[in-house]
Scaffold this motif. Sequence first.
Motif, PDB file in Angstrom:
ATOM      1  N   LEU A 175       0.871  -1.187   0.000  1.00 37.81           N
ATOM      2  CA  LEU A 175       0.000   0.000   0.000  1.00 37.81           C
ATOM      3  C   LEU A 175       0.906   1.234   0.000  1.00 37.81           C
ATOM      4  N   LEU A 176       0.674   2.104  -0.959  1.00 37.47           N
ATOM      5  CA  LEU A 176       1.460   3.319  -1.073  1.00 37.47           C
ATOM      6  C   LEU A 176       0.571   4.516  -0.718  1.00 37.47           C
ATOM      7  N   GLU A 177       1.074   5.306   0.209  1.00 36.63           N
ATOM      8  CA  GLU A 177       0.411   6.567   0.560  1.00 36.63           C
ATOM      9  C   GLU A 177       1.397   7.706   0.374  1.00 36.63           C
ATOM     10  N   ILE A 178       0.943   8.704  -0.356  1.00 34.86           N
ATOM     11  CA  ILE A 178       1.741   9.921  -0.514  1.00 34.86           C
ATOM     12  C   ILE A 178       0.856  11.091  -0.074  1.00 34.86           C
ATOM     13  N   GLY A 179       1.319  11.823   0.895  1.00 29.58           N
ATOM     14  CA  GLY A 179       0.524  12.945   1.425  1.00 29.58           C
ATOM     15  C   GLY A 179       1.232  14.274   1.253  1.00 29.58           C
ATOM     16  N   GLU A 180       0.441  15.305   1.077  1.00 28.51           N
ATOM     17  CA  GLU A 180       0.981  16.666   0.985  1.00 28.51           C
ATOM     18  C   GLU A 180       0.135  17.575   1.876  1.00 28.51           C
ATOM     19  N   SER A 181       0.810  18.359   2.673  1.00 31.05           N
ATOM     20  CA  SER A 181       0.122  19.225   3.629  1.00 31.05           C
ATOM     21  C   SER A 181      -0.756  20.255   2.903  1.00 31.05           C
ATOM     22  N   THR A 182      -1.934  20.498   3.487  1.00 32.17           N
ATOM     23  CA  THR A 182      -2.838  21.525   2.934  1.00 32.17           C
ATOM     24  C   THR A 182      -2.696  22.851   3.677  1.00 32.17           C
ATOM     25  N   GLU A 183      -1.695  22.960   4.528  1.00 32.37           N
ATOM     26  CA  GLU A 183      -1.523  24.193   5.306  1.00 32.37           C
ATOM     27  C   GLU A 183      -1.297  25.399   4.390  1.00 32.37           C
ATOM     28  N   SER A 184      -0.540  25.208   3.347  1.00 34.65           N
ATOM     29  CA  SER A 184      -0.263  26.311   2.426  1.00 34.65           C
ATOM     30  C   SER A 184      -1.540  26.785   1.735  1.00 34.65           C
ATOM     31  N   VAL A 185      -2.427  25.805   1.427  1.00 33.42           N
ATOM     32  CA  VAL A 185      -3.705  26.187   0.798  1.00 33.42           C
ATOM     33  C   VAL A 185      -4.552  27.008   1.762  1.00 33.42           C
ATOM     34  N   GLU A 186      -4.590  26.584   3.035  1.00 33.42           N
ATOM     35  CA  GLU A 186      -5.363  27.329   4.024  1.00 33.42           C
ATOM     36  C   GLU A 186      -4.793  28.724   4.218  1.00 33.42           C
ATOM     37  N   ASP A 187      -3.475  28.835   4.242  1.00 34.75           N
ATOM     38  CA  ASP A 187      -2.852  30.168   4.360  1.00 34.75           C
ATOM     39  C   ASP A 187      -3.224  31.047   3.176  1.00 34.75           C
ATOM     40  N   LEU A 188      -3.204  30.415   1.997  1.00 34.46           N
ATOM     41  CA  LEU A 188      -3.564  31.184   0.802  1.00 34.46           C
ATOM     42  C   LEU A 188      -5.013  31.644   0.871  1.00 34.46           C
ATOM     43  N   LYS A 189      -5.893  30.770   1.331  1.00 33.39           N
ATOM     44  CA  LYS A 189      -7.298  31.155   1.445  1.00 33.39           C
ATOM     45  C   LYS A 189      -7.482  32.294   2.446  1.00 33.39           C
ATOM     46  N   THR A 190      -6.752  32.262   3.562  1.00 35.00           N
ATOM     47  CA  THR A 190      -6.837  33.348   4.552  1.00 35.00           C
ATOM     48  C   THR A 190      -6.376  34.674   3.955  1.00 35.00           C
ATOM     49  N   ILE A 191      -5.286  34.602   3.205  1.00 38.12           N
ATOM     50  CA  ILE A 191      -4.771  35.826   2.564  1.00 38.12           C
ATOM     51  C   ILE A 191      -5.789  36.386   1.572  1.00 38.12           C
ATOM     52  N   ILE A 192      -6.389  35.483   0.800  1.00 34.39           N
ATOM     53  CA  ILE A 192      -7.366  35.928  -0.200  1.00 34.39           C
ATOM     54  C   ILE A 192      -8.599  36.524   0.476  1.00 34.39           C
ATOM     55  N   LYS A 193      -9.029  35.930   1.604  1.00 31.44           N
ATOM     56  CA  LYS A 193     -10.164  36.488   2.336  1.00 31.44           C
ATOM     57  C   LYS A 193      -9.873  37.906   2.795  1.00 31.44           C
ATOM     58  N   LYS A 194      -8.688  38.098   3.380  1.00 36.13           N
ATOM     59  CA  LYS A 194      -8.327  39.439   3.843  1.00 36.13           C
ATOM     60  C   LYS A 194      -8.225  40.411   2.668  1.00 36.13           C
ATOM     61  N   PHE A 195      -7.630  39.930   1.602  1.00 37.83           N
ATOM     62  CA  PHE A 195      -7.481  40.782   0.425  1.00 37.83           C
ATOM     63  C   PHE A 195      -8.853  41.159  -0.153  1.00 37.83           C
ATOM     64  N   THR A 196      -9.757  40.165  -0.196  1.00 37.95           N
ATOM     65  CA  THR A 196     -11.103  40.429  -0.713  1.00 37.95           C
ATOM     66  C   THR A 196     -11.833  41.438   0.150  1.00 37.95           C
ATOM     67  N   LEU A 197     -11.680  41.330   1.488  1.00 35.14           N
ATOM     68  CA  LEU A 197     -12.310  42.274   2.408  1.00 35.14           C
ATOM     69  C   LEU A 197     -11.785  43.685   2.195  1.00 35.14           C
ATOM     70  N   VAL A 198     -10.462  43.803   2.059  1.00 34.46           N
ATOM     71  CA  VAL A 198      -9.865  45.123   1.821  1.00 34.46           C
ATOM     72  C   VAL A 198     -10.349  45.704   0.501  1.00 34.46           C
ATOM     73  N   VAL A 199     -10.369  44.866  -0.532  1.00 32.81           N
ATOM     74  CA  VAL A 199     -10.848  45.318  -1.845  1.00 32.81           C
ATOM     75  C   VAL A 199     -12.304  45.756  -1.760  1.00 32.81           C
ATOM     76  N   LEU A 200     -13.112  45.006  -0.987  1.00 36.35           N
ATOM     77  CA  LEU A 200     -14.521  45.342  -0.843  1.00 36.35           C
ATOM     78  C   LEU A 200     -14.694  46.708  -0.190  1.00 36.35           C
ATOM     79  N   VAL A 201     -13.966  46.954   0.904  1.00 34.68           N
ATOM     80  CA  VAL A 201     -14.078  48.240   1.605  1.00 34.68           C
ATOM     81  C   VAL A 201     -13.628  49.386   0.709  1.00 34.68           C
ATOM     82  N   ILE A 202     -12.484  49.204   0.039  1.00 30.69           N
ATOM     83  CA  ILE A 202     -11.982  50.257  -0.852  1.00 30.69           C
ATOM     84  C   ILE A 202     -12.957  50.492  -2.004  1.00 30.69           C
ATOM     85  N   ALA A 203     -13.457  49.390  -2.582  1.00 33.84           N
ATOM     86  CA  ALA A 203     -14.411  49.519  -3.687  1.00 33.84           C
ATOM     87  C   ALA A 203     -15.693  50.199  -3.231  1.00 33.84           C
TER      88      ALA A 203
END
Length: 435
Positions: free
Chosen positions: A122-150
């Motif tokens: 049985l072969l298992e290869i895993g890759e952490s999703t932490e980077s994806v979650e960090d990216l999503k957090t950054i995008i949320k903050k960026f979207t909020l800032v863009v929303l307020v400015i817009a």
Amino acid sequence: MKLQFKLALYNTLTKIAVILFTGLFTLLAIEKLSVNHIEVRLQKSKDMVIRQMSSNEIKNFLINQPDYNILNQEYVLIKPIVFEPNPPNAIKYRTAQRVVDNNSETYRILSTRFNFKNKTYLLEIGESTESVEDLKTIIKKFTLVVLVIALALTLASDLIFTKYLLNPFYKIIDRKLIKVNDPLNFDYEKVKTSTQDFNLLDDSISSLMKKITDLFLLEKQFIANVSHELLTPISIISSRLENLMLQENLSEEAENKLFASLKTLNRLKSIINSLLLISKVENNQFNKSDSVKITDVLTEIIEELEDRLEAKQIVLNNNIKYQYTITGNRPLVHTLLFNIINNAVKYNYPKGTLTIADQVAGDKYILTIIDSGVGMEPEQIEKAFNRFEKLESDEMESFGLGLAIVKSIATFHHISIDIRSNRGKGTAFTLTFNS
């Protein structure tokens, strides 16, 4: 709420909705794309691991399970399972927690089976999703800032643009509706605008005002005709009746009939004069350039009514404290106050009271006239300013036009009138002069 702000609010809300939808769609899309990207990389890592697999490497994996990279971002796990001659080449993906160095991490895991030298693993290869979650957090903050400015930029730009766009509309309303007091002095000059709808509004108002002006001129002509055609014959008839009454050979019965006819003519003449006065006031046919001192007018009226006050033994309380002056038509202001005070005497009880008081509230002068007379019912108060509306009283000289004249003159001078009254407990007139 003004049309300008309604338009700006509508545009802002619609753009917020678009931005929110775009932001939500972006977050979902990025999460999906990130997961797909991780799975593609896991697929490549699986192919490379199987392609480069050797006996020593499998032994190494079995001894040191699992093998994580230095940052704990990826791991590879190989473990033997029950032998299958032809294991399915299916690949499964799942997201699961793994504890690495006493820290729990979330991984996207690829699972598959393969045979190597007559053994199934049985072969298992895993890759952490932490980077994806960090990216999503950054995008949320960026979207909020863009929303307020817009939002801020949208609101500001919409307010500026709608103000510019609606400026001709407000000019039309101000110049051709609000500031129009006399149709004869109406400004027919068009307001400059490139908006076709506003041009149509401007033309429509000017056309309507032209019709009103024509009707106004016809009414003035009618008033002049009435004044000449009715009052002149009445005066002639009155003079003839007065001459007949001077004859010595008249019987007492004939004299009484002539006197009654003369009284009826005078009553008709008074009614016509009252109606003409109301019409002229409502048509702005009087000047308002006199400096009118309210205390002087009240003093004159009290002197004129002194005999009637004494006849009914009414106690007058003159509590005027302020020397207030308005710019208006003095004879009309005199008529207004005279009619109110005269009614306060006319409908008062014998030995009653009449109080005249004033006060200043901010930039407003308030004059109150209170009597202890018969008062009015609520339905009578509602109809008090209607023409030919009379209180039930013994006064035969009343035509029901006094308060109608008062209302017309008050409106002409921008004076507010309020009536408070109770049947049998008197009436209070409050006049508010707006400076």
